[in-house]
Design an enzyme around this catalytic site. Structure first.
Site, PDB file in Angstrom:
ATOM      1  CG  ASP A 240      -1.935   1.073   1.239  1.00 16.61           C
ATOM      2  OD1 ASP A 240      -3.110   0.773   1.018  1.00 16.61           O
ATOM      3  OD2 ASP A 240      -1.549   2.243   1.455  1.00 16.61           O
ATOM      4  CD  GLU A 283      -4.105   3.798  -1.234  1.00 18.73           C
ATOM      5  OE1 GLU A 283      -5.103   3.090  -1.462  1.00 18.73           O
ATOM      6  OE2 GLU A 283      -3.567   3.884  -0.123  1.00 18.73           O
TER       7      GLU A 283
HETATM    8  N1  LIG Z   1      -4.576   9.495  -8.412  1.00 17.76           N
HETATM    9  C1  LIG Z   1      -5.260   8.479  -7.914  1.00 17.76           C
HETATM   10  N2  LIG Z   1      -5.466   8.390  -6.587  1.00 17.76           N
HETATM   11  C2  LIG Z   1      -6.152   7.364  -6.105  1.00 17.76           C
HETATM   12  C3  LIG Z   1      -6.632   6.352  -6.925  1.00 17.76           C
HETATM   13  N3  LIG Z   1      -7.251   5.433  -6.145  1.00 17.76           N
HETATM   14  C4  LIG Z   1      -7.170   5.857  -4.875  1.00 17.76           C
HETATM   15  N4  LIG Z   1      -6.502   7.029  -4.846  1.00 17.76           N
HETATM   16  C5  LIG Z   1      -6.219   7.879  -3.690  1.00 17.76           C
HETATM   17  O1  LIG Z   1      -5.388   7.222  -2.764  1.00 17.76           O
HETATM   18  C6  LIG Z   1      -5.563   7.877  -1.502  1.00 17.76           C
HETATM   19  C7  LIG Z   1      -5.557   6.839  -0.417  1.00 17.76           C
HETATM   20  O2  LIG Z   1      -5.595   7.536   0.782  1.00 17.76           O
HETATM   21  P1  LIG Z   1      -5.656   6.848   2.195  1.00 17.76           P
HETATM   22  O3  LIG Z   1      -6.456   5.585   2.113  1.00 17.76           O
HETATM   23  O4  LIG Z   1      -6.110   7.859   3.191  1.00 17.76           O
HETATM   24  O5  LIG Z   1      -4.207   6.378   2.479  1.00 17.76           O
HETATM   25  P2  LIG Z   1      -2.833   7.101   2.324  1.00 17.76           P
HETATM   26  O6  LIG Z   1      -2.944   8.578   2.135  1.00 17.76           O
HETATM   27  O7  LIG Z   1      -2.080   6.387   1.241  1.00 17.76           O
HETATM   28  O8  LIG Z   1      -2.148   6.825   3.703  1.00 17.76           O
HETATM   29  P3  LIG Z   1      -1.624   5.445   4.266  1.00 17.76           P
HETATM   30  O9  LIG Z   1      -2.175   4.341   3.436  1.00 17.76           O
HETATM   31  O10 LIG Z   1      -2.136   5.418   5.688  1.00 17.76           O
HETATM   32  O11 LIG Z   1      -0.132   5.521   4.231  1.00 17.76           O
HETATM   33  C8  LIG Z   1      -6.888   8.636  -1.584  1.00 17.76           C
HETATM   34  O12 LIG Z   1      -6.606  10.020  -1.600  1.00 17.76           O
HETATM   35  C9  LIG Z   1      -7.466   8.216  -2.921  1.00 17.76           C
HETATM   36  O13 LIG Z   1      -8.171   9.267  -3.565  1.00 17.76           O
HETATM   37  C10 LIG Z   1      -6.394   6.462  -8.333  1.00 17.76           C
HETATM   38  O14 LIG Z   1      -6.792   5.617  -9.151  1.00 17.76           O
HETATM   39  N5  LIG Z   1      -5.704   7.525  -8.787  1.00 17.76           N
END
Ligand SMILES: Nc1nc2c(ncn2[C@@H]2O[C@H](COP(=O)(O)OP(=O)(O)OP(=O)(O)O)[C@@H](O)[C@H]2O)c(=O)[nH]1
Length: 361
Positions: A240, A283
């Protein structure tokens, strides 16, 4: 987009190709079993002299035998790759029959050649369509027996000028068969390519080109039973990206997408062809590693972690630093699919809790 390794998708295509070939082979074989017999009876009824009757039977014999063999193979070994060769043999024997009978008629001018010639021409047309792939193959199968037939006629002193007028019908058939066969071949080719593309799209994540979650769900149970059957280890790694929300907030969603793509590329570069890299969530990534125990999977995850954290990702002229946390779990005897994934997920959350940018098992 990445090359999708040989998998169930390809297998499905192969099976559907085999089924099409086997069906075609059976259809061509059945047609070629019935037609020569039917024509022989017709010729017999027209009281053809007995020596010519033998000649008629001899020219039809290869078609009859190849058709019989093809039918037997299709019935007894339905999954074999033989139909492709048999289809060509049927086509070749039909062409030889056609020109053998044509030569016999030219040299002996007997019986009732009109309906017989029409029957053979139609049969040749049908078999060309069923058995041959494209116009060039039709031409090749036609040209050789034609050359042999003309050479034999010339050798026997036949009037070749008369021969050419008799050739109008077969040549017309050839041209139509070539066009139709080419058309069929192309349509079939497009259909297979389209099916392949659709299956690939259905199992691929559109953004990263990695396998999607649905595809993993389809395969993981099979990998687990394969691993147990062969007593080989199997590991799952869940990764992740750390604080990915910040990447989106700071650089924009477009750059965030580029980062996800680049991470996918780096993962694939560090995996073997039999490993499966999956975009598990936004992600979040999942790696399915056959024949890999826990320590091996930790090594793989550590290598990928370093390639990501030590080399910022270049997007739109900017360097975006990214790190990733990994959790590793190896299959145990009692694991169900959900257990294995849950343990990898728990390990990944431990890595987050311990400060991120690390691998936990
Ligand atoms: N650009 C983009 N962002 C994505 C996509 N899928 C998910 N995200 C973003 O990934 C982010 C995941 O955030 P969180 O689940 O809060 O986790 P994090 O900020 O990575 O923090 P931790 O996992 O705790 O380290 C969110 O802001 C989603 O909008 C995608 O397909 N494209």
């Amino acid at each position: 987009m990445f090359d999708v390794p040989h998998d169930g998708t390809d297998c499905a295509n192969d099976v559907s190709l085999l089924v099409t070939r086997a069906t075609t082979c059976a259809a061509a074989a059945l047609a070629m079993l019935v037609l020569p017999l039917y024509q022989l009876i017709e010729i017999f009824e027209h009281q053809t002299p007995s020596d010519l009757l033998w000649l008629h039977a001899a020219w039809r014999a290869p078609v009859f035998l190849v058709a019989l063999a093809s039918l037997l193979v299709c019935m007894l070994q339905p999954g074999s790759g033989a139909p492709k060769l048999l289809l060509r043999l049927i086509a070749a024997s039909v062409m030889i029959m056609m020109f053998g009978l044509f030569t016999t008629n030219m040299l002996h001018a007997q019986g009732n050649p009109e309906p017989m010639a029409r029957g053979i021409i139609m049969a040749t047309f049908a078999v060309s369509l069923l058995s041959l792939r494209g116009g060039w193959e039709v031409l090749l199968h036609f040209a050789l027996p034609l050359a042999g037939s003309l050479a034999w006629l010339a050798f026997r002193g036949a009037d070749l000028l008369e021969t050419t007028t008799q050739l109008v019908d077969p040549v017309m058939m050839l041209v139509i068969a070539m066009i139709a066969s080419e058309l069929f071949y192309r349509i079939r080719g497009q259909q297979f390519a389209l099916q392949r593309q659709l299956r690939q799209l259905a199992s691929t994540d559109a953004l990263t080109g990695l396998h999607n979650r649905r595809d993993l769900e389809r395969r993981i149970a099979a990998e687990m039973s394969r691993s147990r059957r062969h007593a080989q280890p199997l590991s799952v790694v869940i990764g992740d990206l750390d604080h990915f929300k910040r990447v989106n907030d700071e650089y924009g969603h477009g750059v965030g997408d580029d980062v996800l793509r680049a991470v996918g590329v780096r993962m694939r570069r560090n995996l073997r062809s039999e490993d499966l890299a999956v975009r598990w969530g936004g992600e979040e990534f999942l790696l399915l590693l056959p024949d890999t125990d826990r320590d091996g999977a930790v090594d793989v995850a550590e290598k990928i972690r370093r390639t990501i954290s030590e080399h910022p990702i270049g997007c739109n002229g900017q360097e975006v630093p990214v790190t990733i946390s990994f959790g590793v779990a190896e299959l145990t005897d009692s694991d169900q699919v959900a257990d294995l994934i849950r343990r990898a997920d728990d390990a990944m959350y431990r890595a987050k809790a311990q400060g991120r940018d690390r691998v936990c098992a």
